[in-house]
Design a protein around this motif. Structure first.
Motif, PDB file in Angstrom:
ATOM      1  N   UNK A  14       0.829  -1.190   0.000  1.00 11.16           N
ATOM      2  CA  UNK A  14       0.000   0.000   0.000  1.00 11.16           C
ATOM      3  C   UNK A  14       0.872   1.253   0.000  1.00 11.16           C
ATOM      4  N   UNK A  15       0.436   2.292  -0.724  1.00 16.10           N
ATOM      5  CA  UNK A  15       1.205   3.538  -0.743  1.00 16.10           C
ATOM      6  C   UNK A  15       1.057   4.271   0.584  1.00 16.10           C
ATOM      7  N   UNK A  16       1.900   5.251   0.797  1.00 22.34           N
ATOM      8  CA  UNK A  16       1.816   6.083   1.992  1.00 22.34           C
ATOM      9  C   UNK A  16       0.459   6.780   2.003  1.00 22.34           C
ATOM     10  N   UNK A  17      -0.279   6.619   3.069  1.00 14.32           N
ATOM     11  CA  UNK A  17      -1.604   7.223   3.183  1.00 14.32           C
ATOM     12  C   UNK A  17      -1.656   8.232   4.317  1.00 14.32           C
ATOM     13  N   UNK A  18      -0.500   8.730   4.719  1.00 13.65           N
ATOM     14  CA  UNK A  18      -0.434   9.727   5.778  1.00 13.65           C
ATOM     15  C   UNK A  18      -0.916  11.062   5.219  1.00 13.65           C
ATOM     16  N   UNK A  19      -1.951  11.658   5.807  1.00 14.84           N
ATOM     17  CA  UNK A  19      -2.441  12.939   5.292  1.00 14.84           C
ATOM     18  C   UNK A  19      -1.349  14.009   5.350  1.00 14.84           C
ATOM     19  N   UNK A  20      -1.375  14.894   4.382  1.00 16.79           N
ATOM     20  CA  UNK A  20      -0.454  16.018   4.308  1.00 16.79           C
ATOM     21  C   UNK A  20      -1.264  17.282   4.573  1.00 16.79           C
ATOM     22  N   UNK A  21      -0.866  18.052   5.569  1.00 18.60           N
ATOM     23  CA  UNK A  21      -1.581  19.276   5.901  1.00 18.60           C
ATOM     24  C   UNK A  21      -1.044  20.418   5.062  1.00 18.60           C
ATOM     25  N   UNK A  52     -13.755  20.192   5.260  1.00 18.16           N
ATOM     26  CA  UNK A  52     -13.896  18.741   5.175  1.00 18.16           C
ATOM     27  C   UNK A  52     -14.253  18.316   3.752  1.00 18.16           C
ATOM     28  N   UNK A  53     -14.987  19.166   3.051  1.00 12.13           N
ATOM     29  CA  UNK A  53     -15.411  18.843   1.687  1.00 12.13           C
ATOM     30  C   UNK A  53     -14.331  19.138   0.643  1.00 12.13           C
ATOM     31  N   UNK A  54     -13.449  20.085   0.916  1.00 15.10           N
ATOM     32  CA  UNK A  54     -12.474  20.528  -0.079  1.00 15.10           C
ATOM     33  C   UNK A  54     -11.607  19.389  -0.622  1.00 15.10           C
ATOM     34  N   UNK A  55     -11.053  18.481   0.200  1.00 18.16           N
ATOM     35  CA  UNK A  55     -10.240  17.400  -0.387  1.00 18.16           C
ATOM     36  C   UNK A  55     -11.019  16.550  -1.389  1.00 18.16           C
ATOM     37  N   UNK A  56     -12.279  16.231  -1.084  1.00 19.84           N
ATOM     38  CA  UNK A  56     -13.086  15.432  -2.016  1.00 19.84           C
ATOM     39  C   UNK A  56     -13.389  16.228  -3.281  1.00 19.84           C
ATOM     40  N   UNK A  57     -13.611  17.531  -3.133  1.00 19.59           N
ATOM     41  CA  UNK A  57     -13.873  18.385  -4.291  1.00 19.59           C
ATOM     42  C   UNK A  57     -12.643  18.431  -5.206  1.00 19.59           C
ATOM     43  N   UNK A  59      -9.657  16.885 -10.094  1.00 22.34           N
ATOM     44  CA  UNK A  59      -8.453  16.361 -10.734  1.00 22.34           C
ATOM     45  C   UNK A  59      -8.721  15.067 -11.494  1.00 22.34           C
ATOM     46  N   UNK A  60      -9.568  14.203 -10.945  1.00 20.09           N
ATOM     47  CA  UNK A  60      -9.876  12.939 -11.615  1.00 20.09           C
ATOM     48  C   UNK A  60     -10.730  13.130 -12.859  1.00 20.09           C
ATOM     49  N   UNK A  61     -11.414  14.274 -12.979  1.00 24.84           N
ATOM     50  CA  UNK A  61     -12.243  14.514 -14.159  1.00 24.84           C
ATOM     51  C   UNK A  61     -11.513  15.317 -15.230  1.00 24.84           C
ATOM     52  N   UNK A  62     -10.284  15.726 -14.965  1.00 22.71           N
ATOM     53  CA  UNK A  62      -9.514  16.543 -15.909  1.00 22.71           C
ATOM     54  C   UNK A  62      -8.616  15.639 -16.755  1.00 22.71           C
TER      55      UNK A  62
END
Length: 79
Positions: A8-15, A47-52, A57-60
């Protein structure tokens, strides 16, 4: 015996800290209010911004193509 699942890749959140123009901050608050109306869950804009961003990015398609090229021409650095 090799496993089917890769490591698994690093999944540590980056602030990250950002500054927003007042109009954008207001729009994000409105989005959170509409999210609450749509889904019955009260979520803060931050809380919503990361999902947005992930959805954007996934749609570009242009970004995805350019990113593949970028990573194909650079040595891997943990990506």
């Amino acid at each position: 015996m090799p496993l089917r699942l890769d490591k698994l890749p690093d999944r540590t959140p980056v602030r990250m800290s950002i500054s927003l123009e007042p109009d954008l901050a207001s729009a994000l608050k409105d989005y959170a209010a509409l999210y609450q109306q749509s889904y019955g869950r009260n979520e803060k804009p931050e809380t919503l911004i990361p999902a947005m961003l992930d959805t954007f990015l996934n749609s570009d398609a242009g970004f995805k193509r350019a990113r593949k090229t970028l990573h194909a021409t650079q040595p891997t650095q943990g990506h």
